[in-house]
Scaffold this motif. Structure first.
Motif, PDB file in Angstrom:
ATOM      1  N   HIS A 196      36.623 -16.223  14.386  1.00  0.00           N
ATOM      2  CA  HIS A 196      36.141 -15.108  13.507  1.00  0.00           C
ATOM      3  C   HIS A 196      36.888 -14.501  12.839  1.00  0.00           C
ATOM      4  O   HIS A 196      38.386 -14.647  12.970  1.00  0.00           O
ATOM      5  CB  HIS A 196      35.533 -13.986  14.705  1.00  0.00           C
ATOM      6  N   ASP A 222      36.798 -21.305  18.561  1.00  0.00           N
ATOM      7  CA  ASP A 222      35.876 -22.278  19.007  1.00  0.00           C
ATOM      8  C   ASP A 222      36.706 -23.700  18.790  1.00  0.00           C
ATOM      9  O   ASP A 222      37.143 -24.091  17.655  1.00  0.00           O
ATOM     10  CB  ASP A 222      34.715 -22.889  18.316  1.00  0.00           C
ATOM     11  N   HIS A 282      36.019 -11.688  19.339  1.00  0.00           N
ATOM     12  CA  HIS A 282      34.766 -11.464  18.553  1.00  0.00           C
ATOM     13  C   HIS A 282      33.907 -12.692  18.694  1.00  0.00           C
ATOM     14  O   HIS A 282      34.358 -13.664  19.204  1.00  0.00           O
ATOM     15  CB  HIS A 282      35.030 -11.323  17.162  1.00  0.00           C
ATOM     16  N   PRO A 283      32.820 -12.616  18.185  1.00  0.00           N
ATOM     17  CA  PRO A 283      31.675 -13.547  18.681  1.00  0.00           C
ATOM     18  C   PRO A 283      32.250 -15.047  17.962  1.00  0.00           C
ATOM     19  O   PRO A 283      32.606 -15.292  16.877  1.00  0.00           O
ATOM     20  CB  PRO A 283      30.442 -13.047  17.985  1.00  0.00           C
ATOM     21  N   PRO A 287      26.967 -17.702  18.210  1.00  0.00           N
ATOM     22  CA  PRO A 287      26.378 -16.421  18.542  1.00  0.00           C
ATOM     23  C   PRO A 287      26.342 -15.612  17.038  1.00  0.00           C
ATOM     24  O   PRO A 287      25.718 -14.937  16.871  1.00  0.00           O
ATOM     25  CB  PRO A 287      27.285 -15.888  19.627  1.00  0.00           C
ATOM     26  N   ASP A 288      27.450 -15.710  16.265  1.00  0.00           N
ATOM     27  CA  ASP A 288      27.718 -15.047  15.157  1.00  0.00           C
ATOM     28  C   ASP A 288      26.517 -15.424  14.190  1.00  0.00           C
ATOM     29  O   ASP A 288      25.895 -14.747  13.679  1.00  0.00           O
ATOM     30  CB  ASP A 288      28.752 -15.628  14.404  1.00  0.00           C
ATOM     31  N   GLU A 290      23.470 -16.706  15.089  1.00  0.00           N
ATOM     32  CA  GLU A 290      22.412 -16.182  15.891  1.00  0.00           C
ATOM     33  C   GLU A 290      22.179 -14.491  15.627  1.00  0.00           C
ATOM     34  O   GLU A 290      21.055 -14.038  15.745  1.00  0.00           O
ATOM     35  CB  GLU A 290      22.271 -16.402  17.379  1.00  0.00           C
ATOM     36  N   ALA A 291      23.271 -13.984  15.268  1.00  0.00           N
ATOM     37  CA  ALA A 291      23.015 -12.396  15.036  1.00  0.00           C
ATOM     38  C   ALA A 291      22.393 -12.146  13.894  1.00  0.00           C
ATOM     39  O   ALA A 291      21.666 -11.099  13.833  1.00  0.00           O
ATOM     40  CB  ALA A 291      24.471 -11.819  15.023  1.00  0.00           C
TER      41      ALA A 291
END
Length: 298
Positions: A196, A222, A282-283, A287-288, A290-291
């Motif tokens: 992120h 990641d 942070h995501p 997930p980022d 998917e936001a």
């Protein structure tokens, strides 16, 4: 600390500028346009007019600062060799001013490790890596550590994500939107490391404040997201099917992005986390995605 920041209004650089200012540092931001000037002023930073090809402006900026964060890069994907040469000239110009001062100089790089395995900070730059255009810049940065500069290389992964992203992920989303299909190469088992932008920005600050001379740092949230998961998440976000593209057809489908859709680039940031007590907060990439903000259109 008064920090000269190149690329101070870019996607990552603007986050670095904010991170430094919020931590009590002063920022002298390089600006090549009136728009950049206004962005820096609005953020509360000082303005230094110039660009990467104006080496005198880079030297003056470095002379006026207690440290330098170099994030600017000419992202001309049609001629990355030329972009890399311009980057090297900029690093050499800034480094010539910082020699013998002990001041920090944090230089942005890509993951210059060999694809297909988990890269670490201990890996030297591999001339066959996808980011080989930054190879000479990385060696030049680390060489400055022996000339009295607290220089460090900060490697960014293929995806530095977050709201406002202008990198590879939104490009692939645009391809999927235009073609009506979210594609992956083969079975999508290749991986992308990711981080992120706000976590990367904090690492830049920590590196300026405390990184020892001559280190390579990995901004990794990641270690490796399977490209299949990226394609599936994009498909759900756009409401389009997911499809496989044969490796030999990747360039036809994605254009020049086909190479990046095919790479298997995994990396660890374990040593960086231990060295600077840095932890991503942070995501993560999926997930980022998917936001939902990646799929909004104007």
């Amino acid at each position: 600390m008064r920090v000269f920041v190149t690329g101070a209004t870019g996607f990552v650089g603007s986050a670095v500028t904010r991170e430094l200012l919020d931590a009590g540092h002063e920022v002298l931001g390089l600006a090549r346009s009136d728009r950049s000037v206004e962005a820096l002023k609005s953020a509360g930073a000082e303005v230094h007019r110039g660009d990467l090809n104006d080496l005198d402006s880079l030297r003056r900026g470095a002379e006026a600062a207690d440290g330098v964060a170099h994030l600017a890069f000419i992202h001309d994907f049609t001629n990355l060799t030329s972009s890399g040469e311009a980057d090297l000239r900029a690093i050499e110009a800034i480094g010539s001013v910082l020699e013998g001062t002990g001041k920090p100089f944090v230089v942005t790089s890509g993951l210059l490790t060999a694809p297909g395995r988990l890269g670490t900070e201990e890996d030297p730059a591999d001339p066959d890596s996808p980011a080989k255009h930054r190879h000479a810049s990385e060696f030049a940065t680390l060489a400055l550590a022996e000339r009295g500069v607290r220089s460090a290389v900060l490697r960014l992964p293929p995806s530095v994500h977050g709201e406002g992203d202008i990198g590879f992920v939104p490009m692939f989303i645009d391809f999927a939107r235009d073609k009506g299909v979210s594609a992956m190469v083969g079975d999508g088992s290749n991986h992308w490391a990711a981080v992120h932008r706000l976590d990367a920005a904090r690492l830049f600050r920590l590196a300026l404040e405390a990184a020892p001379a001559g280190v390579r740092l990995h901004a990794i949230g990641d270690e490796g997201v399977p490209f299949r998961e990226i394609a599936e998440t994009v498909g759900r976000g756009l409401g389009v099917p997911v499809a496989s593209v044969a490796p030999e057809e990747a360039m036809d489908h994605f254009g020049w992005l086909g190479r990046f859709a095919s790479i298997d680039m995994r990396a660890s940031g374990t040593l960086t986390r231990k060295l600077l007590d840095w932890q991503p907060e942070h995501p993560a990439l999926i997930p980022d995605l998917e936001a939902g903000h990646y799929f909004r259109t104007a």
